[in-house]
Design a protein around this motif. Structure first.
Motif, PDB file in Angstrom:
ATOM      1  N   MET A 288       4.777  91.081  22.476  1.00  0.00           N
ATOM      2  CA  MET A 288       3.831  91.462  21.434  1.00  0.00           C
ATOM      3  C   MET A 288       2.751  90.383  21.340  1.00  0.00           C
ATOM      4  N   SER A 289       1.488  90.799  21.235  1.00  0.00           N
ATOM      5  CA  SER A 289       0.403  89.828  21.179  1.00  0.00           C
ATOM      6  C   SER A 289       0.422  89.074  19.854  1.00  0.00           C
ATOM      7  N   SER A 290      -0.182  87.906  19.883  1.00  0.00           N
ATOM      8  CA  SER A 290      -0.204  87.029  18.720  1.00  0.00           C
ATOM      9  C   SER A 290      -0.862  87.693  17.514  1.00  0.00           C
ATOM     10  N   ILE A 291      -1.947  88.415  17.728  1.00  0.00           N
ATOM     11  CA  ILE A 291      -2.651  89.051  16.611  1.00  0.00           C
ATOM     12  C   ILE A 291      -1.804  90.179  16.005  1.00  0.00           C
ATOM     13  N   ILE A 292      -1.073  90.893  16.831  1.00  0.00           N
ATOM     14  CA  ILE A 292      -0.187  91.944  16.327  1.00  0.00           C
ATOM     15  C   ILE A 292       0.959  91.319  15.532  1.00  0.00           C
ATOM     16  N   GLN A 293       1.479  90.196  15.998  1.00  0.00           N
ATOM     17  CA  GLN A 293       2.509  89.478  15.234  1.00  0.00           C
ATOM     18  C   GLN A 293       1.966  89.046  13.881  1.00  0.00           C
ATOM     19  N   ASN A 294       0.719  88.583  13.867  1.00  0.00           N
ATOM     20  CA  ASN A 294       0.077  88.161  12.617  1.00  0.00           C
ATOM     21  C   ASN A 294      -0.020  89.342  11.653  1.00  0.00           C
ATOM     22  N   ILE A 295      -0.427  90.484  12.155  1.00  0.00           N
ATOM     23  CA  ILE A 295      -0.545  91.679  11.314  1.00  0.00           C
ATOM     24  C   ILE A 295       0.815  92.121  10.810  1.00  0.00           C
ATOM     25  N   SER A 296       1.833  92.046  11.687  1.00  0.00           N
ATOM     26  CA  SER A 296       3.169  92.550  11.322  1.00  0.00           C
ATOM     27  C   SER A 296       3.847  91.708  10.244  1.00  0.00           C
ATOM     28  N   LYS A 297       3.281  90.558   9.917  1.00  0.00           N
ATOM     29  CA  LYS A 297       3.811  89.773   8.790  1.00  0.00           C
ATOM     30  C   LYS A 297       3.553  90.489   7.466  1.00  0.00           C
ATOM     31  N   HIS A 298       2.576  91.397   7.459  1.00  0.00           N
ATOM     32  CA  HIS A 298       2.173  92.030   6.206  1.00  0.00           C
ATOM     33  C   HIS A 298       2.266  93.550   6.204  1.00  0.00           C
ATOM     34  N   ILE A 299       2.069  94.171   7.375  1.00  0.00           N
ATOM     35  CA  ILE A 299       2.165  95.632   7.460  1.00  0.00           C
ATOM     36  C   ILE A 299       2.808  96.013   8.789  1.00  0.00           C
ATOM     37  N   SER A 300       3.311  97.244   8.853  1.00  0.00           N
ATOM     38  CA  SER A 300       3.898  97.747  10.100  1.00  0.00           C
ATOM     39  C   SER A 300       2.948  98.736  10.752  1.00  0.00           C
ATOM     40  N   LEU A 301       2.725  98.550  12.042  1.00  0.00           N
ATOM     41  CA  LEU A 301       1.915  99.476  12.822  1.00  0.00           C
ATOM     42  C   LEU A 301       2.800 100.169  13.846  1.00  0.00           C
ATOM     43  N   THR A 302       2.496 101.420  14.115  1.00  0.00           N
ATOM     44  CA  THR A 302       3.178 102.111  15.213  1.00  0.00           C
ATOM     45  C   THR A 302       2.620 101.551  16.520  1.00  0.00           C
ATOM     46  N   SER A 303       3.274 101.850  17.623  1.00  0.00           N
ATOM     47  CA  SER A 303       2.770 101.367  18.908  1.00  0.00           C
ATOM     48  C   SER A 303       1.400 101.981  19.215  1.00  0.00           C
ATOM     49  N   GLU A 304       1.170 103.220  18.787  1.00  0.00           N
ATOM     50  CA  GLU A 304      -0.140 103.851  18.980  1.00  0.00           C
ATOM     51  C   GLU A 304      -1.209 103.129  18.158  1.00  0.00           C
ATOM     52  N   GLU A 305      -0.866 102.783  16.920  1.00  0.00           N
ATOM     53  CA  GLU A 305      -1.816 102.055  16.050  1.00  0.00           C
ATOM     54  C   GLU A 305      -2.105 100.667  16.604  1.00  0.00           C
ATOM     55  N   GLU A 306      -1.075 100.007  17.121  1.00  0.00           N
ATOM     56  CA  GLU A 306      -1.282  98.689  17.746  1.00  0.00           C
ATOM     57  C   GLU A 306      -2.263  98.804  18.909  1.00  0.00           C
ATOM     58  N   SER A 307      -2.055  99.806  19.754  1.00  0.00           N
ATOM     59  CA  SER A 307      -2.938 100.009  20.908  1.00  0.00           C
ATOM     60  C   SER A 307      -4.359 100.300  20.462  1.00  0.00           C
ATOM     61  N   PHE A 308      -4.508 101.135  19.442  1.00  0.00           N
ATOM     62  CA  PHE A 308      -5.841 101.460  18.939  1.00  0.00           C
ATOM     63  C   PHE A 308      -6.504 100.211  18.357  1.00  0.00           C
ATOM     64  N   PHE A 309      -5.740  99.440  17.585  1.00  0.00           N
ATOM     65  CA  PHE A 309      -6.275  98.200  17.025  1.00  0.00           C
ATOM     66  C   PHE A 309      -6.772  97.288  18.149  1.00  0.00           C
ATOM     67  N   LEU A 310      -5.933  97.055  19.133  1.00  0.00           N
ATOM     68  CA  LEU A 310      -6.303  96.160  20.238  1.00  0.00           C
ATOM     69  C   LEU A 310      -7.518  96.678  21.006  1.00  0.00           C
ATOM     70  N   SER A 311      -7.667  97.998  21.077  1.00  0.00           N
ATOM     71  CA  SER A 311      -8.827  98.572  21.783  1.00  0.00           C
ATOM     72  C   SER A 311     -10.132  98.272  21.059  1.00  0.00           C
ATOM     73  N   LYS A 312     -10.050  97.914  19.803  1.00  0.00           N
ATOM     74  CA  LYS A 312     -11.243  97.611  19.002  1.00  0.00           C
ATOM     75  C   LYS A 312     -11.524  96.110  18.930  1.00  0.00           C
ATOM     76  N   THR A 313     -10.773  95.319  19.678  1.00  0.00           N
ATOM     77  CA  THR A 313     -10.982  93.874  19.696  1.00  0.00           C
ATOM     78  C   THR A 313     -11.452  93.437  21.080  1.00  0.00           C
ATOM     79  N   GLU A 314     -11.913  92.215  21.149  1.00  0.00           N
ATOM     80  CA  GLU A 314     -12.355  91.634  22.417  1.00  0.00           C
ATOM     81  C   GLU A 314     -11.792  90.209  22.490  1.00  0.00           C
ATOM     82  N   VAL A 315     -11.216  89.858  23.614  1.00  0.00           N
ATOM     83  CA  VAL A 315     -10.676  88.505  23.804  1.00  0.00           C
ATOM     84  C   VAL A 315     -11.696  87.687  24.601  1.00  0.00           C
ATOM     85  N   LYS A 316     -11.996  86.499  24.076  1.00  0.00           N
ATOM     86  CA  LYS A 316     -12.923  85.613  24.778  1.00  0.00           C
ATOM     87  C   LYS A 316     -12.302  84.224  24.889  1.00  0.00           C
TER      88      LYS A 316
END
Length: 191
Positions: free
Chosen positions: A1-29
């Motif tokens: 699990m990516s670090s940002i998803i772990q950060n989010i999961s401290k406060h809310i639960s996302l489905t695997s589809e929601e995690e994928s959608f969230f990550l698709s809206k981010t950019e890693v630099k």
């Protein structure tokens, strides 16, 4: 699990589809140390999540003195909240202190995420509330604690930063000059 998803999961639960959608809206630099990723006077278009490395936000006053507002290490968020929310030019610089991998979330994509995954509004509300509480606590400390007490509190709250951050930046964060900080630190070491 990516670090940002772990950060989010401290406060809310996302489905695997929601995690994928969230990550698709981010950019890693990847950024090298000493890179300014945001300049004062620019409009902040992203929230920055630190996967690795170390960043800081700061401002420079009319006397060319830096004032460190915050540090962000692995697992922390940083940005110019005033500018990001108002979409007006901000006052903060965001600088990479150590080579860093950073996740960028644009204001526009954050709004899309709120529409598509409403529970993310709760996550970002919690982040904002925590930030507000921390800033209020820091303001109260600056008004009521001595420089030594502020430094001791900084050391307890951010033990990993003591070795990573230049002393002049710690001095700026706790609100003292580098010269005063050096003398104060010497006094503390003699105890």
């Amino acid at each position: 699990m990516s670090s940002i998803i772990q950060n989010i999961s401290k406060h809310i639960s996302l489905t695997s589809e929601e995690e994928s959608f969230f990550l698709s809206k981010t950019e890693v630099k990847y950024y090298n140390a000493k890179t300014l990723i945001l300049n004062a006077g620019e409009i902040c278009k992203h929230s920055y999540f630190v996967n690795s490395g170390l960043l800081r936000s700061f401002t420079i006053n009319d006397h060319i003195v830096e004032h460190v507002l915050s540090f962000a290490c692995e697992g922390w968020w940083i940005g110019d909240m005033y500018s990001l929310l108002s979409q007006k030019p901000g006052n903060l610089f965001v600088e990479v202190l150590e080579d860093a991998e950073v996740v960028l979330l644009s204001k526009e994509n954050q709004e899309i995420l709120y529409q598509e995954i409403p529970k993310l509004e709760r996550f970002f509300r919690i982040l904002t509330e925590n930030s507000l509480v921390a800033n209020q606590e820091r303001l109260m400390d600056n008004l009521s604690l001595s420089a030594e007490e502020r430094f001791e509190k900084f050391c307890k709250k951010y033990p990993t930063l003591i070795q990573k951050v230049p002393q002049k930046q710690i001095a700026s964060y706790i609100g003292v000059t580098p010269e005063f900080f050096s003398k104060m630190k010497s006094r503390l070491l003699k105890r």
